[in-house]
Scaffold this motif. Structure first.
Motif, mmCIF file in Angstrom:
data_model
loop_
_atom_site.group_PDB
_atom_site.id
_atom_site.type_symbol
_atom_site.label_atom_id
_atom_site.label_comp_id
_atom_site.label_asym_id
_atom_site.label_seq_id
_atom_site.Cartn_x
_atom_site.Cartn_y
_atom_site.Cartn_z
ATOM 1 N N THR A 193 29.519 -99.387 -2.581
ATOM 2 C CA THR A 193 28.708 -98.284 -3.101
ATOM 3 C C THR A 193 29.590 -97.204 -3.710
ATOM 4 O O THR A 193 29.270 -96.648 -4.776
ATOM 5 C CB THR A 193 27.838 -97.686 -1.980
ATOM 6 N N VAL A 194 30.691 -96.910 -3.053
ATOM 7 C CA VAL A 194 31.630 -95.924 -3.606
ATOM 8 C C VAL A 194 32.173 -96.414 -4.955
ATOM 9 O O VAL A 194 32.294 -95.647 -5.921
ATOM 10 C CB VAL A 194 32.777 -95.672 -2.605
ATOM 11 N N VAL A 195 32.493 -97.701 -5.041
ATOM 12 C CA VAL A 195 32.999 -98.265 -6.295
ATOM 13 C C VAL A 195 31.937 -98.183 -7.389
ATOM 14 O O VAL A 195 32.220 -97.790 -8.534
ATOM 15 C CB VAL A 195 33.450 -99.721 -6.070
ATOM 16 N N MET A 196 30.702 -98.556 -7.057
ATOM 17 C CA MET A 196 29.616 -98.506 -8.044
ATOM 18 C C MET A 196 29.394 -97.092 -8.559
ATOM 19 O O MET A 196 29.165 -96.884 -9.749
ATOM 20 C CB MET A 196 28.318 -99.053 -7.437
ATOM 21 N N ALA A 197 29.430 -96.127 -7.663
ATOM 22 C CA ALA A 197 29.238 -94.736 -8.074
ATOM 23 C C ALA A 197 30.360 -94.295 -9.013
ATOM 24 O O ALA A 197 30.121 -93.627 -10.031
ATOM 25 C CB ALA A 197 29.183 -93.825 -6.848
ATOM 26 N N ARG B 282 30.454 -89.968 -13.894
ATOM 27 C CA ARG B 282 31.656 -89.162 -14.082
ATOM 28 C C ARG B 282 32.108 -88.579 -12.740
ATOM 29 O O ARG B 282 31.313 -88.482 -11.791
ATOM 30 C CB ARG B 282 31.370 -88.034 -15.063
ATOM 31 N N PRO B 283 33.364 -88.158 -12.648
ATOM 32 C CA PRO B 283 33.873 -87.630 -11.370
ATOM 33 C C PRO B 283 33.041 -86.495 -10.801
ATOM 34 O O PRO B 283 32.921 -86.378 -9.575
ATOM 35 C CB PRO B 283 35.285 -87.160 -11.728
ATOM 36 N N ILE B 284 32.471 -85.644 -11.659
ATOM 37 C CA ILE B 284 31.697 -84.505 -11.170
ATOM 38 C C ILE B 284 30.501 -84.961 -10.338
ATOM 39 O O ILE B 284 30.010 -84.232 -9.459
ATOM 40 C CB ILE B 284 31.236 -83.625 -12.355
ATOM 41 N N VAL C 106 28.938 -87.797 -4.460
ATOM 42 C CA VAL C 106 28.171 -88.937 -3.948
ATOM 43 C C VAL C 106 29.031 -89.775 -3.005
ATOM 44 O O VAL C 106 28.583 -90.183 -1.922
ATOM 45 C CB VAL C 106 27.642 -89.791 -5.114
ATOM 46 N N GLY C 107 30.272 -90.040 -3.393
ATOM 47 C CA GLY C 107 31.169 -90.811 -2.535
ATOM 48 C C GLY C 107 31.426 -90.127 -1.209
ATOM 49 O O GLY C 107 31.453 -90.776 -0.152
ATOM 50 N N LEU C 108 31.603 -88.811 -1.253
ATOM 51 C CA LEU C 108 31.812 -88.061 -0.011
ATOM 52 C C LEU C 108 30.569 -88.117 0.872
ATOM 53 O O LEU C 108 30.675 -88.213 2.107
ATOM 54 C CB LEU C 108 32.154 -86.609 -0.339
ATOM 55 N N ALA C 109 29.389 -88.070 0.243
ATOM 56 C CA ALA C 109 28.146 -88.142 1.024
ATOM 57 C C ALA C 109 28.011 -89.495 1.720
ATOM 58 O O ALA C 109 27.624 -89.575 2.897
ATOM 59 C CB ALA C 109 26.946 -87.893 0.119
ATOM 60 N N ILE D 52 39.090 -95.198 -7.335
ATOM 61 C CA ILE D 52 38.135 -95.614 -8.372
ATOM 62 C C ILE D 52 37.872 -94.496 -9.364
ATOM 63 O O ILE D 52 37.705 -94.739 -10.574
ATOM 64 C CB ILE D 52 36.807 -96.110 -7.730
ATOM 65 N N VAL D 53 37.868 -93.235 -8.898
ATOM 66 C CA VAL D 53 37.655 -92.110 -9.817
ATOM 67 C C VAL D 53 38.818 -91.995 -10.795
ATOM 68 O O VAL D 53 38.626 -91.823 -12.005
ATOM 69 C CB VAL D 53 37.455 -90.804 -9.025
ATOM 70 N N LEU D 54 40.046 -92.112 -10.283
ATOM 71 C CA LEU D 54 41.215 -92.034 -11.164
ATOM 72 C C LEU D 54 41.248 -93.211 -12.139
ATOM 73 O O LEU D 54 41.538 -93.042 -13.332
ATOM 74 C CB LEU D 54 42.497 -92.016 -10.325
ATOM 75 N N LEU D 55 40.951 -94.405 -11.634
ATOM 76 C CA LEU D 55 40.948 -95.589 -12.491
ATOM 77 C C LEU D 55 39.934 -95.459 -13.613
ATOM 78 O O LEU D 55 40.242 -95.712 -14.793
ATOM 79 C CB LEU D 55 40.667 -96.835 -11.653
ATOM 80 N N MET D 56 38.693 -95.048 -13.290
ATOM 81 C CA MET D 56 37.654 -94.934 -14.308
ATOM 82 C C MET D 56 37.952 -93.805 -15.291
ATOM 83 O O MET D 56 37.610 -93.905 -16.480
ATOM 84 C CB MET D 56 36.288 -94.723 -13.641
ATOM 85 N N THR D 57 38.590 -92.737 -14.813
ATOM 86 C CA THR D 57 38.978 -91.663 -15.735
ATOM 87 C C THR D 57 39.968 -92.182 -16.767
ATOM 88 O O THR D 57 39.835 -91.919 -17.975
ATOM 89 C CB THR D 57 39.593 -90.485 -14.961
#
Length: 351
Positions: free
Chosen positions: A85-89, A94-96, A101-104, A136-141
Motif C-alpha cells: 500500500t505504501v508503494v502504491m501510494a 506526489r510526495p505531498i 498517506v504512508g505515515l497514516a 519509494i517517494v525518492l524513487l518516484m521523484t
C-alpha cells in the motif's frame, strides 16, 4: 498472496467472523487492480484510496486477524499489505500526498499491533515501513523528473522531425515550381530563337511577363514559412510514422502555408502518440477536408476516453502540443470530445 497467507495462519485467536468478510473485500479490490492491469490503464486515485482505506482497516483489526506468534515476528500478511500500500501510494501520488498517506498506514499498523499485543515493540517494523516510504517517494521523484526531461526531449525531437518533413516538402514544391518555370521560359525562348514570332506579339508579351513575375517571386521569397505545401502529403507521412498504431486515412488534397501545415502536423503527431499510449487500442482514424470554408483535420479512436479538464499538470501534450498549438494560430482552433465510446480531436484553420 495475502489471502493465502491469512487462511493458512487462521489459528486462535484469529476470528473467522472477522477474517472472512475482510478477505472478501480485499479480494474484490484486488480484482479491480487486475482489471486495470489487463486493460493497461493508469491507476485511478479512487482505486488507490480504497486500497489505503482497506489496509488501514486491516491494520486496526489485527487483534482478530493475525495469530500472536506471527504478530510478534513482524512478518504477518498484514505487514506485507502495508508495504504494498505504501508503494502504491508513492507510485500514484506526489510526495505531498503520498508521505502523509504512508505515515497514516504505518501508524495504523503500529496501533493495530499495540491493540493486539500491548507488550510487543513495533519500532523496528515501523522503521522498516518508514524507510520503504522514503525510498519509494525518492524513487518516484527521480523517475518523474527523468520522465519530464524525456518528454521534453521527445517533443523537441518530434518538432525537429516535423520541421525537416515540412522543409523537405517545401523544397520539393520549390523544385517543381523551378522545373515548371524553367520549362515554360525555355519554351518561350526557343520559340523566339526559331523565329516563331517575327513581329511584336501580344501573346508573347503576356507569356514573358508571366515568366518574369514567377521568377521574381521565386527570387524574392525563396525560403519563407508561407510557402505552400501539400497538407495531405505531410499528414500521410505523419500517420505512416505513428508507432504502434494502424492509422486509417481519408485525406483530401489541400495546399496550405508551411507554418500552418507544421502546426497541423505537430498536433496530429501528439494526438496519435496519446492514442497509442493511453487509449488502449491499436487503430485510429485520420481525416482532412473542408467544412464551411475551413480546413478541418480530425483524429478519432474507439478507446477509453478521458476528461481533459482533470488531466494532471505533467500531461503537457494535450494542452500544449494540441490545443495551444492550434489556438495560437491565427484563424485556427482545436476541440476535444471524449467519452466511453472513444475520443475525437478536431483541428481547423480558416484561410
Amino acid at each position: 498472496m495475502a489471502v493465502v497467507a491469512a487462511l493458512f495462519g487462521a489459528v486462535a485467536p484469529v476470528s473467522m467472523r472477522w477474517l472472512a468478510p475482510m478477505l472478501l473485500v480485499h479480494v474484490v479490490w484486488t480484482a479491480l487492480f487486475v482489471r486495470v492491469f489487463l486493460r493497461k490503464q493508469p491507476l485511478a486515485n479512487w482505486l488507490v484510496a480504497g486500497d489505503v482505506a482497506i489496509t488501514i482497516a486491516l491494520c486496526l483489526a489485527q487483534v482478530n486477524l493475525v495469530a500472536t506468534e506471527v504478530l510478534v515476528t513482524g512478518s504477518s500478511w498484514v505487514a506485507g499489505l502495508v508495504t504494498m500500500t505504501v508503494v502504491m501510494a508513492g507510485v500514484t501520488w506526489r510526495p505531498i500526498t503520498a508521505v502523509p498517506v504512508g505515515l497514516a498506514v504505518a501508524g495504523a499498523f503500529a496501533v493495530g499491533v499495540g491493540l493486539a499485543s500491548p507488550s510487543q515493540s513495533v519500532l523496528s517494523t515501523l522503521g522498516v515501513h518508514l524507510v520503504q516510504l522514503l525510498a519509494i517517494v525518492l524513487l518516484m521523484t527521480l523517475l518523474r523528473r527523468s520522465a519530464a526531461s524525456a518528454d521534453t526531449f521527445l517533443r523537441e525531437s518530434a518538432r525537429a522531425e516535423i520541421s525537416l518533413m515540412v522543409e523537405r516538402l517545401r523544397r520539393e514544391d520549390e523544385l517543381r515550381q523551378v522545373g515548371s518555370i524553367h520549362e515554360t521560359s525555355l519554351h518561350t525562348l526557343t520559340m523566339v530563337g526559331f523565329g516563331t514570332y517575327d513581329e511584336p506579339s501580344r501573346t508573347l508579351r503576356a507569356q514573358v511577363a508571366t515568366d518574369l513575375s514567377a521568377l521574381d517571386k521565386l527570387r524574392d521569397h525563396p525560403h519563407t514559412a508561407s510557402v505552400p505545401i501539400a497538407l495531405d502529403a505531410l499528414l500521410d507521412e505523419v500517420a505512416e510514422r505513428a508507432t504502434g498504431l494502424d492509422v486509417r486515412r481519408r485525406l483530401t488534397p489541400e495546399t496550405v502555408p508551411g507554418d500552418v501545415a507544421e502546426r497541423f502536423a505537430r498536433a496530429v503527431t501528439e494526438a496519435l502518440a496519446n492514442i497509442a499510449l493511453h487509449a488502449g487500442v491499436h487503430e485510429a482514424e485520420l481525416s482532412s477536408g473542408r467544412r464551411d470554408g475551413e480546413i478541418l483535420v480530425e483524429i478519432a479512436d474507439a478507446g477509453q476516453g478521458f476528461d481533459q479538464h482533470r488531466l494532471p499538470p505533467d500531461r503537457f501534450g494535450v494542452r500544449g502540443s494540441i490545443l495551444d498549438t492550434m489556438r495560437s494560430l491565427p484563424n485556427g482552433g482545436a476541440q476535444i470530445s471524449s467519452g466511453d465510446r472513444g475520443t475525437r480531436i478536431s483541428l481547423w484553420w480558416r484561410p
